[in-house]
Motif scaffolding. Sequence first.
Motif, short mmCIF file in Angstrom:
data_model
loop_
_atom_site.label_atom_id
_atom_site.label_comp_id
_atom_site.label_asym_id
_atom_site.label_seq_id
_atom_site.Cartn_x
_atom_site.Cartn_y
_atom_site.Cartn_z
N ASN A 155 12.16 -0.03 -6.14
CA ASN A 155 12.10 -1.38 -5.58
C ASN A 155 13.13 -2.32 -6.20
O ASN A 155 13.12 -3.53 -5.93
N GLY A 156 14.02 -1.76 -7.03
CA GLY A 156 15.12 -2.55 -7.58
C GLY A 156 14.82 -3.27 -8.87
O GLY A 156 15.64 -4.07 -9.34
N ARG A 157 13.66 -3.00 -9.47
CA ARG A 157 13.30 -3.67 -10.73
C ARG A 157 13.49 -2.68 -11.89
O ARG A 157 12.68 -1.77 -12.06
N ASN B 12 11.29 5.84 3.20
CA ASN B 12 11.32 4.38 3.09
C ASN B 12 12.76 3.90 2.88
O ASN B 12 13.36 4.11 1.83
N LYS B 13 13.31 3.21 3.86
CA LYS B 13 14.71 2.77 3.81
C LYS B 13 14.90 1.56 2.90
O LYS B 13 16.05 1.18 2.60
N ASP B 14 13.80 0.94 2.44
CA ASP B 14 13.91 -0.21 1.55
C ASP B 14 14.12 0.20 0.10
O ASP B 14 14.45 -0.63 -0.74
N TYR B 15 13.92 1.48 -0.19
CA TYR B 15 14.07 1.96 -1.56
C TYR B 15 15.54 2.18 -1.90
O TYR B 15 16.38 2.43 -1.02
N SER B 16 15.83 2.13 -3.20
CA SER B 16 17.20 2.40 -3.69
C SER B 16 17.10 2.96 -5.11
O SER B 16 15.99 3.18 -5.62
N ASN B 17 18.22 3.17 -5.76
CA ASN B 17 18.26 3.66 -7.16
C ASN B 17 17.53 5.00 -7.31
O ASN B 17 16.81 5.22 -8.30
N TYR B 18 17.73 5.90 -6.37
CA TYR B 18 16.99 7.17 -6.39
C TYR B 18 17.27 8.00 -7.64
O TYR B 18 16.34 8.57 -8.23
N ILE B 19 18.52 8.08 -8.05
CA ILE B 19 18.87 8.91 -9.21
C ILE B 19 18.19 8.38 -10.47
O ILE B 19 17.60 9.15 -11.25
N PHE C 136 0.83 -1.20 0.00
CA PHE C 136 0.00 0.00 0.00
C PHE C 136 0.87 1.25 0.00
O PHE C 136 0.51 2.28 -0.60
N TYR C 137 2.03 1.17 0.62
CA TYR C 137 2.97 2.30 0.64
C TYR C 137 3.42 2.62 -0.79
O TYR C 137 3.48 3.79 -1.18
N ASP C 138 3.73 1.58 -1.57
CA ASP C 138 4.14 1.78 -2.97
C ASP C 138 3.02 2.45 -3.77
O ASP C 138 3.28 3.37 -4.55
N PHE C 139 1.80 1.98 -3.58
CA PHE C 139 0.66 2.56 -4.28
C PHE C 139 0.44 4.02 -3.87
O PHE C 139 0.08 4.86 -4.69
N SER C 140 0.67 4.31 -2.60
CA SER C 140 0.49 5.68 -2.12
C SER C 140 1.51 6.61 -2.78
O SER C 140 1.17 7.72 -3.22
#
Length: 259
Positions: free
Chosen positions: A220-222, A134-141, A59-63
């Motif tokens: 999410n790394g995909r 959200n600390k689980d996220y990455s690849n921000y750039i 739900f966080y991703d959808f938000s």
Amino acid sequence: MNNTFVVYKTLVVRALMEIKEYPSNLWAGFIANSVQILVDLLFYSIIVKLSFEILGWSFYDFSLFFFMAFFTSLFLRFFWIRNLSSFLLSGHLNILLTKPISSYFYISVSSLRGSHIIYAGLLCTVTLILTFVNKDYSNYILAFFSSITGFIVQVLFINMICSLAFFMKKNEFLFTLYYHRLNTLVEYYTPKFFEKTNFSFVMNMFPVAFICYFFVEILNGRTQDFFYYLPYFLLFGVFCYLIIKILWYYGLKKYEAFG
């Protein structure tokens, strides 16, 4: 360049002054937008249970997906030339052509409202907070590159549609068909829901897919699908830009000849 900055500053100040003169409009819009946010988040709270096996989103991703879509839909109003048709029909474009400023630029900011500035700022803040908390996220750039690229192409595609007004008196239906129908479909359901259909490639090529969908996927790394569609998407953006240049070149010639 200096003229452009002065005009932009003047229009922004004027838009913000409208809030002071008509504060009820701001609050009415705030209530309406708040209701929309609650309704849409309720919708996604239902979708997340039905689509987890398809998307794998929380739900966080959808938000985050929703707030990015909402923010950019308001921010678009700073750049689109949706008013071109009315400028042509009213003859106001004649006046603009005599001014030392880009007609394209002036039309893009002519409908700017103070409420748009306030709401866009608030939604941008919420979107950034959700992204970085959200600390689980990455690849921000890479994720923001996807969103910015998608936004630019969204502006180009919409303005390409609007530029057809030079040759079509009533082209508003094209904007409505794209932005309020097809774009909204992808915005709500994401391209993933169309993965096993004949429309999968087209849905992934919608600018809103790069703005919101791939933004969350990359965080999410995909990244595989993003890199697959990116070259086609960039070519599509260049195509839209060239068509806008052609439409304005021949459109202004036609307008000056008959206007």
